[in-house]
Design a protein around this motif. Sequence first.
Motif, short mmCIF file in Angstrom:
data_model
loop_
_atom_site.label_atom_id
_atom_site.label_comp_id
_atom_site.label_asym_id
_atom_site.label_seq_id
_atom_site.Cartn_x
_atom_site.Cartn_y
_atom_site.Cartn_z
N ILE A 1 0.83 -1.21 0.00
CA ILE A 1 0.00 0.00 0.00
C ILE A 1 0.87 1.26 0.00
O ILE A 1 0.37 2.35 0.25
N HIS A 2 2.18 1.10 -0.28
CA HIS A 2 3.10 2.24 -0.26
C HIS A 2 3.89 2.33 -1.55
O HIS A 2 4.38 1.32 -2.06
N GLU A 3 4.11 3.53 -2.03
CA GLU A 3 5.01 3.73 -3.15
C GLU A 3 6.45 3.40 -2.74
O GLU A 3 7.23 2.89 -3.53
N ARG A 4 6.79 3.70 -1.49
CA ARG A 4 8.16 3.45 -1.06
C ARG A 4 8.50 1.97 -1.11
O ARG A 4 9.66 1.59 -1.34
N THR A 5 7.51 1.11 -0.90
CA THR A 5 7.75 -0.33 -1.02
C THR A 5 8.01 -0.70 -2.47
O THR A 5 8.88 -1.53 -2.77
N VAL A 6 7.27 -0.08 -3.38
CA VAL A 6 7.48 -0.33 -4.82
C VAL A 6 8.92 0.02 -5.19
O VAL A 6 9.56 -0.68 -5.97
N LYS A 7 9.43 1.11 -4.63
CA LYS A 7 10.79 1.54 -4.96
C LYS A 7 11.86 0.69 -4.29
O LYS A 7 12.93 0.46 -4.86
N ALA A 8 11.58 0.24 -3.08
CA ALA A 8 12.59 -0.54 -2.35
C ALA A 8 12.71 -1.96 -2.87
O ALA A 8 13.78 -2.56 -2.81
N LEU A 9 11.60 -2.52 -3.38
CA LEU A 9 11.57 -3.93 -3.73
C LEU A 9 12.63 -4.33 -4.76
O LEU A 9 13.33 -5.34 -4.55
N PRO A 10 12.81 -3.60 -5.88
CA PRO A 10 13.86 -4.01 -6.82
C PRO A 10 15.25 -4.01 -6.22
O PRO A 10 16.08 -4.86 -6.56
N LEU A 11 15.53 -3.06 -5.31
CA LEU A 11 16.84 -3.03 -4.66
C LEU A 11 17.08 -4.30 -3.85
O LEU A 11 18.18 -4.85 -3.84
N VAL A 12 16.02 -4.77 -3.18
CA VAL A 12 16.13 -5.98 -2.37
C VAL A 12 16.28 -7.21 -3.26
O VAL A 12 17.17 -8.05 -3.06
N LEU A 13 15.42 -7.33 -4.26
CA LEU A 13 15.42 -8.53 -5.09
C LEU A 13 16.71 -8.67 -5.89
O LEU A 13 17.24 -9.77 -6.04
N GLU A 14 17.20 -7.54 -6.41
CA GLU A 14 18.42 -7.60 -7.20
C GLU A 14 19.59 -8.11 -6.37
O GLU A 14 20.36 -8.96 -6.79
N LYS A 15 19.69 -7.60 -5.15
CA LYS A 15 20.81 -7.98 -4.28
C LYS A 15 20.67 -9.43 -3.84
O LYS A 15 21.66 -10.18 -3.84
N LEU A 16 19.47 -9.84 -3.47
CA LEU A 16 19.27 -11.23 -3.02
C LEU A 16 19.55 -12.20 -4.16
O LEU A 16 20.17 -13.25 -3.96
N ALA A 17 19.08 -11.86 -5.37
CA ALA A 17 19.33 -12.74 -6.52
C ALA A 17 20.83 -12.83 -6.79
O ALA A 17 21.35 -13.91 -7.08
N ALA A 18 21.54 -11.70 -6.69
CA ALA A 18 22.97 -11.69 -6.94
C ALA A 18 23.72 -12.54 -5.92
O ALA A 18 24.78 -13.10 -6.23
N GLU A 19 23.17 -12.65 -4.71
CA GLU A 19 23.84 -13.42 -3.65
C GLU A 19 23.36 -14.86 -3.58
O GLU A 19 23.72 -15.58 -2.65
#
Length: 902
Positions: free
Chosen positions: A426-444
């Motif tokens: 329900i937040h725009e900030r979550t929309v923005k944070a999610l790719p940062l999280v997923l990219e890093k987790l996938a890379a690791e």
Amino acid sequence: MKRKALYLVIFAVAAAGAGSGTWIASRKPNTPAAPQAAGPAMNVSAVSADLARMLDAYRKMIVLTLDEDKLSDAARARTHEVGQQLFHENQERIAKVDEALTKLLASGDPRRFDAVGGLLDYVESGEGLYDADRLAFRELMQSLLGQVAKDSSLPAIKLHKRVSEDLDALAEIERNYEKEIRAVFGRFESRSIALKREKWDSYTAYLKTLYQRERILKDYGVVLPYPAKPEPAEPGMPPQAQQPQKDEDEIFGKALPKKTIVLTFDDGPHRRYSEEIAAILKQYKAPAVFFSVGRNIGTLDAKGEAHLNAGAEVSRKLMADGYVLANHSLTHAQLSKQSGDGLKNEILGTDTLLRAVNPQRSALFRFPYGARNKEGMHMLADAHLKSVMWNIDSLDWADPVPSSIADRVLRSVDKEGRGIILFHDIHERTVKALPLVLEKLAAEGYQFAGWDGSTFKVSASTAAAPVPRAAATGYANSWAILVGVDAYKKWPRLQYAVRDAEGVGQVLVQKFGFAPERVITLKNEQATRAGILGAFHDLMERGKNAGGLQPNDRVFVFFAGHGATRKLSSGRDLGYIVPYDADPDNLATDAIPMTEIQNIAESLPAKHELFVMDACYSGLGLTRGGANASFLRENGRRLGRQMLTAGGTDQLVSDGGPNGHSVFTWTLLQGLGGKADLNGDGLITATELAAYVAPAVSSVSQQTPAFGSLPGSEGGDFVFELPEETEFLNTNTAQLSNDAIALNTKLDAKGPSPATGAPLTVVVKDLQGGTATITAPAAVPVSSRQQAQRANDHGLQLYKEKQYAQAETQFTEALKLRPNFALAANNLGFVFYKQDKFAEAARWFENAIKMDPSRAIAYMNLGDAYARAGQGDKAKNAYKTYLELAPGGSGAGYAKQQLEKL
């Protein structure tokens, strides 16, 4: 804070709701004055009190999360529970205010815009507001923007423009804090909101003077005990008795396999953000569970029958895309305090609604705030529902900065090693944070698990998720050393080397976000041997200090000047770059050998480095660099040390390219402008840049550029991320000169052209005179929106080269991919305008205005098209609207002249 603005909306709503009367303005500490607008008398004191409570709640949520790492697990859980209660109380108020604002703007009352103007006055310049306070208004302002866009009247258009500018300013505020918290670059411009640029620490220190965590918790019935001392194990107690809790009656995520993550999103569905989150997840092939609040998808009548609302359609789309729907209670009440029929209705009511959406809904349930009692657990068991908790909290309900949210999640994941992450859709900030999280987790190497009906597990289709374009480069800071020497002491004078270094610097700063303070430029007498080596030494020394060069940074080095080659007694060639003060007779002592550049490259503590040398020499002995299909994921792990040179031994640099650049640097700049994006994914790697520049330069000169990896490289590839072009084409848009277009035509004819995503293989020279085969990485999957942006950007490039037919094709493709793309619609119209197709141009300018009614330049273009088509009255209206929207704009004088002519 966040809620100050919301109660100003209440003021505005009341103004239009009753039709007559006057405002009663009062002023209390920490509350805004009511805007002066037509409307009924109202109890301002009561509204101000509510406003103060909303302000308190927002700030208290931040205070509760400060220094939480110092709390015990139990204390942190209680703190989060209270914080979420504060948050959801405010969400209730937001929903009511948003609904009231919608009614106000739909009322047709001519005073409605003045009323909303009072809201904007406060957001922009309210007394005592910190920048961080203003971040709280962002989602409200976005909702307001969408509502105003439905009205095509001139006051609405002007209001739309004002809200758009405020949203831009709020984005800059967010980037300012991201720069501080996560080293994200942002450039501030003058807008309606005057940014104060307070430090985040200053803001939170101020909040600590107003609130204390203990007092907040106590007000909500919580007193944290002293930290418990570790109890000695009882004699004979088996070791397994002291192990972490297993996932049995409830799922916490601690029993998942190592490096396995479950993504969950609470409190939706949301009419905008839920689908945006689903689109991001789809790019990563990441499954997720959406825990829905029942009232967001419908209501139950007296007979217990479901009546679905618009939120149910969002839920259906989520299920159709393969995501799991789950139960998060009917009203988000604190169920630990519920019992009997009330508790039963909260649990089973939402289950009834979910079954109405789709009978295949999951049997998963999450207690709001994680608060449950024995009766609730028994009721779940009787209903065959499974409780799902979490062990990683993003705190996106409290944290206003996306990069801070991402950082918190990643640190928690690193600590836990596995688990269930709690987000909210329900937040725009979550929309923005999610790719940062997923990219890093996938890379690791983390894998994302989905619910199969009985357990969470990783399916074969999600085990190797692709990395999307968003946040793909992964750099923290960007550094550059740029050297240009024209006026040598003892070597032949060059014409364009200094301008080449300056041109490259402009592109790095203006296009790719390099901070000017991290770009070191040495020109002519500054570029002595000591000066050049001193710049590298300074960069290495900075790496030892906070704020200096760090392992997650990138370094770009450009040299334009003379190069030389000396044959050693062994018969091997050794290349040199020639500083300003070098003596041709003392090359070995005065010039800088490439072996020293190699040593520097290995010594710099950066992730990726790229050396570009607009000089000719050989003898470096580079190793080949490769790429593979999982390029970006692997690239984040590997060091990269690469070099691209202008030519080989005894070759002269062609110093007479367009716009005062050498042919090599001109081609380099064209590549960085987008031509080197050979796979069309919006990323330019050093390998792609070499694959474009080397054959293109060779085709129009006697130079043979060379490329390779320096010793110490681990196969990493330097990456540039192309920014999205935002230019609305108009009569002031500059196009390339005829000589530049002529050279680009030759370069495009002989060099590689952008592909459709397939890997491109090119044969280039290495620095020892041999050949090397390099392969650009496969394209990173991108969304249709990103594809549309890339098509628009390519069209803009073609327009500037006066290739109108090809530009028209690209702008058309952008609109096929994104039908409401106002920028592409305007640009397509201007291509028609440039070809004297004025009627067609006018239609597309009109389309652009419908898509974005506050875009003043589109009205200017529309006026020009009408005027050229002989429709003077329509042209006048368009020019007048431009002047209303941008009275001080750069085209104001031109618009007035045109009105005088008409």
